[in-house]
Design a protein around this motif. Structure first.
Motif, PDB file in Angstrom:
ATOM      1  N   ASP A 168     -10.602  34.460  -5.534  1.00 19.30           N
ATOM      2  CA  ASP A 168      -9.572  34.816  -6.510  1.00 19.30           C
ATOM      3  C   ASP A 168      -8.769  33.591  -6.937  1.00 19.30           C
ATOM      4  O   ASP A 168      -8.458  33.416  -8.120  1.00 19.30           O
ATOM      5  N   THR A 169      -8.430  32.737  -5.979  1.00 17.72           N
ATOM      6  CA  THR A 169      -7.696  31.514  -6.309  1.00 17.72           C
ATOM      7  C   THR A 169      -8.549  30.590  -7.165  1.00 17.72           C
ATOM      8  O   THR A 169      -8.052  29.953  -8.101  1.00 17.72           O
ATOM      9  N   LEU A 170      -9.848  30.535  -6.864  1.00 13.17           N
ATOM     10  CA  LEU A 170     -10.756  29.713  -7.668  1.00 13.17           C
ATOM     11  C   LEU A 170     -10.827  30.227  -9.095  1.00 13.17           C
ATOM     12  O   LEU A 170     -10.839  29.448 -10.060  1.00 13.17           O
ATOM     13  N   CYS A 171     -10.845  31.544  -9.258  1.00 13.77           N
ATOM     14  CA  CYS A 171     -10.883  32.145 -10.594  1.00 13.77           C
ATOM     15  C   CYS A 171      -9.573  31.881 -11.333  1.00 13.77           C
ATOM     16  O   CYS A 171      -9.584  31.573 -12.535  1.00 13.77           O
ATOM     17  N   ALA A 172      -8.453  31.973 -10.640  1.00 17.71           N
ATOM     18  CA  ALA A 172      -7.157  31.700 -11.266  1.00 17.71           C
ATOM     19  C   ALA A 172      -7.091  30.257 -11.756  1.00 17.71           C
ATOM     20  O   ALA A 172      -6.630  29.986 -12.875  1.00 17.71           O
ATOM     21  N   GLN A 173      -7.546  29.339 -10.929  1.00 17.19           N
ATOM     22  CA  GLN A 173      -7.534  27.928 -11.332  1.00 17.19           C
ATOM     23  C   GLN A 173      -8.492  27.686 -12.489  1.00 17.19           C
ATOM     24  O   GLN A 173      -8.214  26.882 -13.390  1.00 17.19           O
TER      25      GLN A 173
END
Length: 229
Positions: free
Chosen positions: A153-158
């Motif tokens: 999820d953090t990778l997608c947000a970034q």
């Protein structure tokens, strides 16, 4: 445009402006696949009892979701895109409840607008935001059961933040390689194949498979519903 990356339930509660609720593994990937199978609308709910109640009142509704990753008693489907890949959901209403993603929608009470995101519709989401050009964007990563941060999820947000800022973004192969080493390992565990098959990993990391955005809109009954825009 101010872009903030937030985490978990507290992040959803703090979200302002155009709010993007992110759940890659697997809620908002699965939701996109459901719409590709003909779903008319999805009602995302946080409370399990509400999901059962809606089904009792509307026997034609489809129940989809999980707790601890597994399909729930009385549900038609779990939270697996693999398991609905060939399903005929034409014109159906789906009630969707999960440990993370749907919790973010119902807790984003201060948001001006709510959409969902995963890698499968990342480009559509970033283009939607660019057209809207809001003053504030909140990218909310729902994590694992809303208890701790999830790499995917953090990778997608970034990824979305980079796309909005015109910075280089990871390629599909790079995303798969990063996530398969850690966050995606559970999809390759023989013990979990019944409810989290390895094909879920491939389907959830299929970058830009869909060219639509799912927007959460309150209906007249006071529930959110996801609609394809």
């Amino acid at each position: 445009m101010e872009i903030n990356i937030l985490q978990l339930i507290e992040g959803a509660k703090k979200a302002r402006g155009l709010t993007v609720i992110i759940d890659v593994f697997r809620a908002f990937s699965t939701a996109c696949y459901a719409f590709s199978r003909g779903v008319n609308r999805i009602i995302p709910v946080g409370d399990l009892e509400l999901a059962y109640s809606l089904k009792e009142e509307n026997m034609d509704y489809i129940l989809m979701g999980e707790r601890q990753g597994k399909i729930l008693p009385g549900f038609d489907f779990g939270n697996s895109p693999t398991h609905i890949l060939e399903a005929d959901l034409t014109a159906k209403t789906v009630v969707h409840t999960t440990s993370a993603g749907t919790q973010g929608i119902v807790n984003a009470t201060q948001a001006d607008e709510i959409i969902t995101a995963s890698f499968v519709n990342a480009a559509a989401v970033s283009e939607y935001i660019k057209v809207k050009n809001p003053a504030v964007v909140s990218l909310v990563c729902m994590g694992n059961a809303c208890e701790y941060e999830a790499e995917e999820d953090t990778l997608c947000a970034q990824y979305l933040k980079n796309a909005l800022e015109g910075k280089p973004c990871l390629k599909k192969g790079e995303i798969k390689e990063i996530l398969q080493k850690n966050a995606g390992q559970r999809f390759f565990d023989p013990a979990s194949q019944a409810w989290a098959p390895k094909t879920d990993f491939q389907l959830c990391t299929d970058l830009d498979r869909f060219n639509f955005v799912l927007k959460a809109i309150k209906n007249k009954e006071g529930y959110y519903q996801l609609q394809r825009v």
